[in-house]
Write a protein that holds these residues in place. Structure first.
Motif, PDB file in Angstrom:
ATOM      1  N   UNK A  55      16.114 -61.399  64.027  1.00  0.00           N
ATOM      2  CA  UNK A  55      15.251 -61.727  62.881  1.00  0.00           C
ATOM      3  C   UNK A  55      15.043 -60.140  61.870  1.00  0.00           C
ATOM      4  N   UNK A  56      14.686 -60.179  60.575  1.00  0.00           N
ATOM      5  CA  UNK A  56      14.528 -58.996  59.918  1.00  0.00           C
ATOM      6  C   UNK A  56      13.094 -58.401  60.502  1.00  0.00           C
ATOM      7  N   UNK A  57      12.715 -57.276  59.838  1.00  0.00           N
ATOM      8  CA  UNK A  57      11.456 -56.803  60.332  1.00  0.00           C
ATOM      9  C   UNK A  57      11.106 -55.743  59.242  1.00  0.00           C
ATOM     10  N   UNK A  58       9.736 -55.457  59.119  1.00  0.00           N
ATOM     11  CA  UNK A  58       9.484 -54.363  58.189  1.00  0.00           C
ATOM     12  C   UNK A  58       8.326 -54.832  57.048  1.00  0.00           C
ATOM     13  N   UNK A  59       7.295 -54.618  56.737  1.00  0.00           N
ATOM     14  CA  UNK A  59       6.530 -55.230  55.653  1.00  0.00           C
ATOM     15  C   UNK A  59       5.955 -54.330  54.785  1.00  0.00           C
ATOM     16  N   UNK A  60       6.566 -53.085  54.598  1.00  0.00           N
ATOM     17  CA  UNK A  60       5.872 -52.023  53.612  1.00  0.00           C
ATOM     18  C   UNK A  60       6.985 -51.346  52.971  1.00  0.00           C
ATOM     19  N   UNK A  61       7.090 -51.317  51.744  1.00  0.00           N
ATOM     20  CA  UNK A  61       8.082 -50.616  51.172  1.00  0.00           C
ATOM     21  C   UNK A  61       7.968 -50.529  49.540  1.00  0.00           C
ATOM     22  N   UNK A  62       8.569 -49.583  48.931  1.00  0.00           N
ATOM     23  CA  UNK A  62       8.711 -49.299  47.631  1.00  0.00           C
ATOM     24  C   UNK A  62      10.071 -49.030  47.114  1.00  0.00           C
ATOM     25  N   UNK A  63      10.572 -49.188  45.909  1.00  0.00           N
ATOM     26  CA  UNK A  63      11.759 -49.015  45.537  1.00  0.00           C
ATOM     27  C   UNK A  63      11.846 -49.264  43.929  1.00  0.00           C
ATOM     28  N   UNK A 117      11.229 -55.157  54.936  1.00  0.00           N
ATOM     29  CA  UNK A 117      11.216 -53.860  54.251  1.00  0.00           C
ATOM     30  C   UNK A 117      12.031 -52.820  54.808  1.00  0.00           C
ATOM     31  N   UNK A 118      12.191 -53.099  56.246  1.00  0.00           N
ATOM     32  CA  UNK A 118      13.093 -51.836  56.714  1.00  0.00           C
ATOM     33  C   UNK A 118      14.522 -52.188  56.579  1.00  0.00           C
ATOM     34  N   UNK A 119      15.259 -52.052  55.277  1.00  0.00           N
ATOM     35  CA  UNK A 119      16.361 -52.276  54.992  1.00  0.00           C
ATOM     36  C   UNK A 119      16.780 -51.762  53.712  1.00  0.00           C
ATOM     37  N   UNK A 120      18.078 -51.941  53.200  1.00  0.00           N
ATOM     38  CA  UNK A 120      18.414 -51.166  51.761  1.00  0.00           C
ATOM     39  C   UNK A 120      18.022 -52.097  50.748  1.00  0.00           C
ATOM     40  N   UNK A 121      17.482 -53.211  50.684  1.00  0.00           N
ATOM     41  CA  UNK A 121      17.105 -53.915  49.496  1.00  0.00           C
ATOM     42  C   UNK A 121      16.324 -55.085  49.894  1.00  0.00           C
ATOM     43  N   UNK A 122      15.360 -55.759  49.136  1.00  0.00           N
ATOM     44  CA  UNK A 122      14.742 -57.005  49.486  1.00  0.00           C
ATOM     45  C   UNK A 122      14.744 -57.948  48.383  1.00  0.00           C
ATOM     46  N   UNK A 123      14.817 -59.263  48.469  1.00  0.00           N
ATOM     47  CA  UNK A 123      14.418 -60.084  47.462  1.00  0.00           C
ATOM     48  C   UNK A 123      12.974 -60.449  47.507  1.00  0.00           C
ATOM     49  N   UNK A 124      12.482 -60.492  46.245  1.00  0.00           N
ATOM     50  CA  UNK A 124      10.960 -60.448  46.146  1.00  0.00           C
ATOM     51  C   UNK A 124      10.630 -61.654  45.603  1.00  0.00           C
ATOM     52  N   UNK A 125      10.056 -62.774  46.137  1.00  0.00           N
ATOM     53  CA  UNK A 125       9.881 -63.981  45.277  1.00  0.00           C
ATOM     54  C   UNK A 125       8.471 -63.723  44.540  1.00  0.00           C
ATOM     55  N   UNK A 126       8.538 -64.345  43.534  1.00  0.00           N
ATOM     56  CA  UNK A 126       7.175 -64.194  42.583  1.00  0.00           C
ATOM     57  C   UNK A 126       7.047 -62.697  42.184  1.00  0.00           C
ATOM     58  N   UNK A 127       8.061 -62.115  41.493  1.00  0.00           N
ATOM     59  CA  UNK A 127       7.972 -60.774  41.360  1.00  0.00           C
ATOM     60  C   UNK A 127       7.047 -60.159  40.345  1.00  0.00           C
ATOM     61  N   UNK A 128       6.576 -60.949  39.339  1.00  0.00           N
ATOM     62  CA  UNK A 128       5.458 -60.564  38.544  1.00  0.00           C
ATOM     63  C   UNK A 128       4.306 -60.598  39.069  1.00  0.00           C
ATOM     64  N   UNK A 129       3.864 -61.406  39.863  1.00  0.00           N
ATOM     65  CA  UNK A 129       2.472 -61.500  40.731  1.00  0.00           C
ATOM     66  C   UNK A 129       2.540 -60.506  41.784  1.00  0.00           C
TER      67      UNK A 129
END
Length: 347
Positions: A55-63, A117-129
């Motif tokens: 399973x993936x892990x990490x929930x804090x990121x910016x990019x 979040x602890x990866x190279x990229x993330x798919x973000x659902x509901x990006x505008x919100x």
């Protein structure tokens, strides 16, 4: 792409995983510039909360936004953005009321089937919100990036606890917990105007940060001795507002014991290890309020962001170790052994 995966207690790996892609019209793909390890991640690392192997892990990121779906209008390719630790749709009843963590269509990064979040990229659902745009020039400022990264969780969570406890001008605040959230609780209490802030912690490097963030007093004792020390500092009464940022039964008992009659506790420590629970009659008899829980940090980012950008608050000192993505397993080990306060991951 490369991303952190968890396979068993103390078994973190950085592995090849499928690149994220836009699946829905409201999605965005974000290339991660900075992420970090949270104290709450350690419960999975230690096997105290269940995870599936791989399973993936990490929930804090910016990019940087790399791609958007057809319905995304608020952010675009090339924008620097920060993500709160949960995605949310922005339109359900809970979101409209500001409780984005209870969004009817929301979720946590790193949950089964989602990117961490602890990866190279993330798919973000509901990006505008979900995503909040940041000034482009911040991308070249390492200190500012670190400060902005705290808006994804720990600064907003500390703020949530300070609000829950009722931190404001004219009151005394006590903070139980010297981790990143507790330290941000000190900073938040100072920002909200608290006259006196008592930080409870035994680690000098951390209490030094607490003083830098606005703590006027430090209590190094624990348990009954800590309660006695806080009461000595407050004419026997205790603190008007208490931040509980640990989540154990002992820490909550300490929080209740150091709260002034008529005061409140803002609790944000992820609960773990509670057995017998709290005696509600104590809180009833002393008119102690309890508020808190999972912090709706997406609601708080617009309020906190200007103060981070203009330097009114600088939460960046909570990061005391930086690793590259391949060094994430070592980062977990450092936090587990308390040789690091909070580890930032620089991509």
């Amino acid at each position: 792409m490369r991303a952190t995966t968890i396979h068993a207690p103390f078994d973190m790996r950085v592995a090849d995983v499928p690149d994220p892609v836009v699946r829905n019209p409201g999605d965005a793909v974000v290339r991660v510039l900075r992420s970090c390890i949270c104290g709450s991640d350690l419960w999975a690392y230690r096997g105290e909360s269940a995870r599936q192997a791989g399973q993936r892990i990490g929930h804090e990121f910016l990019g940087i936004v790399e791609e958007t779906g057809a319905e995304v209008t608020g952010v675009g390719r090339g924008d620097l953005v920060v993500a709160p630790f949960m995605w949310s749709d922005g339109v359900c009843d809970y979101c409209r009321e500001g409780l984005t963590t209870s969004c009817e269509h929301g979720g946590f990064w790193g949950s089964v089937g989602s990117d961490g979040g602890q990866g190279e990229a993330v798919r973000v659902p509901f990006a505008d919100a979900t995503l909040v745009a940041l000034p482009a020039e911040a991308a070249s400022d390492d200190r500012l990036l670190a400060a902005l990264l705290t808006l994804s969780d720990v600064m907003g969570t500390g703020h949530h606890a300070a609000l829950g406890g009722g931190a404001r001008a004219g009151v005394t605040v006590a903070v139980v917990g010297d981790g990143a959230v507790g330290l941000c609780g000190v900073l938040a209490a100072k920002r909200l105007g608290a006259d006196r802030i008592i930080a409870l912690g035994r680690h000098e490097a951390r209490t030094d940060i607490a003083r830098r963030f606005g703590a006027t007093d430090v209590v190094a004792e624990r348990g009954d001795a800590a309660v006695e020390a806080v009461r000595e500092l407050t004419r026997g009464q205790g603190a008007h507002a208490v931040v509980e940022a640990v989540g154990t039964e002992q820490s909550m008992r300490t929080a209740v014991s150091i709260t002034r009659d008529g005061g409140a506790i803002g609790f944000v420590g992820v609960p773990h290890g509670s057995g017998t629970g709290l005696d509600l009659s104590v809180m009833f008899d002393r008119n102690i309020a309890l508020r808190g829980g999972v912090a709706p940090v997406r609601t708080y980012i617009p309020e906190l962001l200007p103060d981070v950008l203009d330097g009114t608050i600088d939460p960046s000192p909570v990061f005391d170790l930086t690793v590259g993505l391949e060094g994430v397993p070592d980062g977990y080990k450092a936090m587990d052994e308390r040789t690091a306060l909070k580890v930032m991951v620089a991509n």
